[in-house]
Design an enzyme around this catalytic site. Structure first.
Site, short mmCIF file in Angstrom:
data_model
loop_
_atom_site.label_atom_id
_atom_site.label_comp_id
_atom_site.label_asym_id
_atom_site.label_seq_id
_atom_site.Cartn_x
_atom_site.Cartn_y
_atom_site.Cartn_z
N ASP B 97 0.85 -1.19 0.00
CA ASP B 97 0.00 0.00 0.00
C ASP B 97 0.89 1.24 0.00
O ASP B 97 1.62 1.49 0.97
CB ASP B 97 -0.88 -0.05 1.27
CG ASP B 97 -1.74 1.21 1.42
OD1 ASP B 97 -1.85 1.98 0.45
OD2 ASP B 97 -2.30 1.40 2.51
N ASP B 99 0.62 5.07 -0.01
CA ASP B 99 -0.31 6.18 0.15
C ASP B 99 0.48 7.48 -0.09
O ASP B 99 1.48 7.72 0.57
CB ASP B 99 -0.87 6.16 1.58
CG ASP B 99 -2.11 7.03 1.71
OD1 ASP B 99 -2.15 8.08 1.05
OD2 ASP B 99 -3.02 6.65 2.47
N ASP B 278 3.01 1.00 3.46
CA ASP B 278 2.44 0.83 4.80
C ASP B 278 2.66 -0.62 5.23
O ASP B 278 1.95 -1.54 4.79
CB ASP B 278 0.96 1.18 4.78
CG ASP B 278 0.35 1.15 6.17
OD1 ASP B 278 0.96 0.57 7.08
OD2 ASP B 278 -0.75 1.71 6.36
#
Lengths: 466, 329
Positions: B97, B99, B278
């Site tokens: 992930d 972001d 993440d």
């Protein structure tokens, strides 16, 4: 190359395979032939002679010489702990372990140990871990003592036996990665393959390498050492898997009293040899660590920072997962990672007075120090704190609820780096440990030895909270 | 452009799911074995507290989405025999992930998400995919634009059984989150001094991955990054000499910085790299992730599968129609 192995040498290689990998088909053959449990404690003249004949073996005292299979198993434990912790360790006291001729005795002794440990203890117990680690170390030592041509041959044989595909995929090592026996970053990977052979390396990378001989680059980055590392770790994993298998089967069969006795002796031997004055080794601050008042000056940096208060984002994990487990274990059961056994708070704190009056107030105080205070935003996290102590999702810890959830052990440093990286500010002691609780035990031992008699802050903490 | 990242109203969500959303856009990797995944929903914008939902067919999911127009929709990376109880876990996608607002090195310096950091997140994702394919040989890799960044979702069977620790090791490898060793020993030369070989002299394996990641970090730093090992003077020198890194003149760059300070820099950046992805998401075998095709209502962006990461522009492809029709746009 040019050197072909003779038939005799080939037979020797076969012997070496079981000597290095007791879980190979050669090793299993030995167990089938000689693996009767009955003669485990009987004096074995052949073993005695073999030990005495081992090169450089110290024979000045009978105590150096294992007399039977059980003795040999205990000598392996003794060898590993002395090698790790005892500054006076002398390799010649255990030279027989590096004698390939010991293979058939050695194989029986490791199966005996693995069965005794699998039956009596949890596979992750210190007994289990010791057997796995010692087997890995023994493989490394044994490989090192072989002559180069034999060493190369046996390494290739072992690899071929353990890995059946043409190219080893890193995904086939998932168990080794999962148990951290191997680091992905230590291996040279290409298209999912672990590159091990020189020819393969050159085909894949020769064009990329500039200003250096590709062959030399191979020797530096891979060579035999990566292969040997993989072999030793795979054998460790096989040892661990075997203990697991025995442990799973144990409840279904009646344990042989001999195995129970050997398990007991192994455990005693570990207790006896876990502490060597001045060793400074990882086992050197051993001995039984009992429940005592908390010593705040021995808390690791991540715990100190958590107690001071954590900002939003990390508050929940820091208080509920890290601090709750750390403080409860540090106060009540600091030796949890060494010992097999109890995992309920009431075993140590039967009326829960320490938990209610000392541990929970410290956790709640740290929660209040958070910015914003944790329970203001998330009052349900109070219930989670109680749950992580093993008392289910309840408002208070009560004996009738104990066991509804698990008493969580503190997360490892690796996990802290991932989940709570902002709290991880390692100091010199952190480099020697892998868990905040191990830090605490080590630091307390260091403080004791340095003569620091600073009174524990725990006695002052009541006034701090007032 | 200022209307793009604004939250959507309930009315806009309804319009989206009624007029724009099409169940047939749901990627095949989600439709296949749909009934083995857990679904979760956030109806009020307070987090996904409607969990453990299971849909036996795409039609059932379609009806639910049309009728409820959730604030956010999620589905598990895990496959279960009993998804309603998260029971009998079978396997999980390997997930990364990225972001945009959490990328540790951002040249824009904005405090949320902007075009620049979204594009930097895209570049990072492209680099990660390159390593996942070239080094780790993984296949069946899907990229999802999540609304504020990207999800890399890998459905390669050989990696779906990995446990958390295995996933953590993959994460460290692809992100360049561990400094590679710089001392190597030759075989048969016991007692000899080790050879010093920096990561930039090794054009293969993990050292080469690390070189790419550290190069990216050095070239995108804006000087405000906080690294314990890097003091302001070192940061200033890094910015001063980073042109050498741009030209791959690593030896010269290290000389200018000095060997000890270079090691400090490498240590510092490797820790920053851990934040490229993440980590909590990657190691969680039972995570729920935003469902492709659903609306990211906080920023009014469509969560969607990206077919070509090199050319993808979220501001052209992931903006729902209702945003363009907002008053004053």
């Amino acid at each position: 190359m040019g050197n072909f192995l003779s038939i005799v040498q080939l037979i020797e290689i076969m012997v070496l395979i079981s000597y290095l990998n007791p879980f190979s088909s050669e090793g299993e053959e030995i167990v089938r032939e000689k693996g009767s449990i009955e003669g485990i404690f009987e004096v074995n003249p052949e073993l005695l002679q073999l030990v005495r004949d081992s090169k450089s073996q110290n024979i000045s005292d009978d105590s150096y010489i294992p007399k039977n299979y059980a003795d040999l198993a205990l000598k392996r434990v003794e060898w590993y702990l002395r090698r790790k912790n005892d500054k006076k360790y002398n390799h010649n006291d255990y030279a027989f372990l590096i004698n390939p001729k010991i293979a058939k005795f050695d194989v029986i002794s490791i199966y005996t140990m693995a069965q005794a440990i699998g039956i009596k203890f949890n596979p992750k117990s210190r007994e289990g871990r010791l057997l796995v680690e010692s087997q890995g170390k023994l493989v490394e030592d044994r490989l090192e003592k072989l002559v180069p041509i034999e060493r190369k041959e046996v390494v290739n044989n072992l690899l071929n036996q353990m890995i059946t595909q043409d190219n080893i995929k890193w995904t086939s090592m998932s168990q080794l990665l999962g148990s951290k026996k191997i680091n992905l970053t230590d291996m040279i990977l290409d298209q999912g393959d672990v590159v091990l052979e020189k020819e393969d390396f050159l085909i894949r990378f020769e064009d990329k390498i500039e200003g250096r001989l590709p062959e030399k680059m191979y020797d530096l980055l891979i060579g035999e050492k990566i292969k040997e590392m993989i072999i030793s770790r795979m054998i460790m994993q096989k040892t661990e898997n075997y203990i697991h298998k025995v442990h799973e089967m144990a409840p279904k069969i009646e344990a042989h009293p001999t195995l129970l006795e050997i398990g007991e002796q192994i455990s005693e031997k570990i207790k006896e040899l876990s502490y060597f004055p001045g060793s400074g080794g990882s086992g050197g601050f051993g001995g039984d660590i009992k429940a005592t008042q908390l010593q705040h000056e021995a808390f690791p940096p991540c715990i100190q920072k958590t107690i001071e208060g954590v900002g939003s984002g990390n508050r929940n994990d820091a208080i509920v997962l890290l601090l709750t487990s750390f403080l409860s274990y540090a106060r009540l059961y600091p030796s949890v990672f060494r010992n097999e056994g109890t995992s309920k708070i009431s075993d140590i704190d039967p009326d829960l007075q320490i938990t209610i009056n000392e541990i929970i107030p410290l956790i709640f105080e740290a929660a209040n120090n958070c910015n914003p205070p944790l329970f203001d935003d998330d009052p349900q996290e109070k219930l989670n704190v109680i749950a992580k102590l093993g008392f289910g999702v309840n408002k208070d810890p009560e004996l009738k609820h104990e066991g509804e959830s698990k008493w969580y052990t503190p997360m490892s440093c690796d996990k802290i780096k991932i989940h709570l990286s902002s709290l991880c500010k390692p100091d010199a002691t952190c480099k020697k440990i892998g868990n905040p609780l191990s830090y605490y035990n080590r630091k307390r031992w260091e403080l004791r030895n340095s003569g620091d008699k600073t009174p524990s802050k725990s006695s002052e903490s009541d006034s701090d909270t007032d | 452009m200022t209307h793009i990242f604004e939250p959507s109203t309930l009315e806009e969500r309804r319009r989206y799911y009624r007029d724009e959303w099409d169940i047939n856009d749901l990627p095949d990797f989600i439709r296949k074995d749909l009934s083995k995944r857990e679904f979760g929903f956030d109806h009020l914008g307070r987090g996904p507290n409607d969990r453990y939902r299971v849909f036996k067919t795409p039609d059932m999911l379609k009806r639910f989405m049309r009728y409820r127009s959730p604030f956010a929709a999620y589905c598990s990376v895990a496959f279960y025999n009993k998804p309603r109880k998260r029971g009998e876990w079978l396997k999980s996608e390997l997930v990364f992930d990225v972001d945009a607002k959490d990328v540790p090195v951002r040249s824009c310096g904005c405090d949320s998400v902007c075009e620049i950091c979204l594009d930097e997140a895209r570049q990072i994702v492209a680099g990660l995919i390159d390593t996942l394919k070239q080094d780790l040989g993984l296949k069946n890799i899907h990229v999802i634009y999540s609304g504020r960044g990207y999800h890399i979702r890998i459905l390669d069977e050989s990696a779906m059984g990995l446990d958390s620790e295995g996933r953590s090791q993959v994460l460290k490898y692809v992100a360049g989150a561990e400094p590679p060793k710089n001392k190597y020993f030759m075989e048969d030369e016991s007692g000899q001094k080790p050879y010093e070989l920096e990561h930039f002299s090794i054009p293969l394996g993990y050292p080469a991955v690390f070189t790419k990641r550290i190069k990216y970090a050095i070239l995108h730093m804006n000087g405000t990054e906080k690294m314990e090992e890097v003091n302001p003077k070192l940061m200033k020198d890094v910015l001063k000499y980073r042109e050498m890194v741009q030209k791959d003149e690593w030896g010269l760059f290290k000389n200018k910085i000095g060997p000890i300070r270079y090691r400090n820099l490498v240590e510092g950046i490797s820790k920053l790299n851990m934040g490229l992805v993440d980590a909590k998401v990657s190691i969680d075998l039972k995570r729920i992730l935003r469902m492709p095709t659903s609306l990211h209502s906080k920023v009014s962006m469509r969560c969607m599968e990206v077919k070509n990461i090199e050319t993808f522009d979220p501001l052209k492809e992931a903006v729902p129609k209702f945003v363009n029709e907002r008053k004053g746009y």
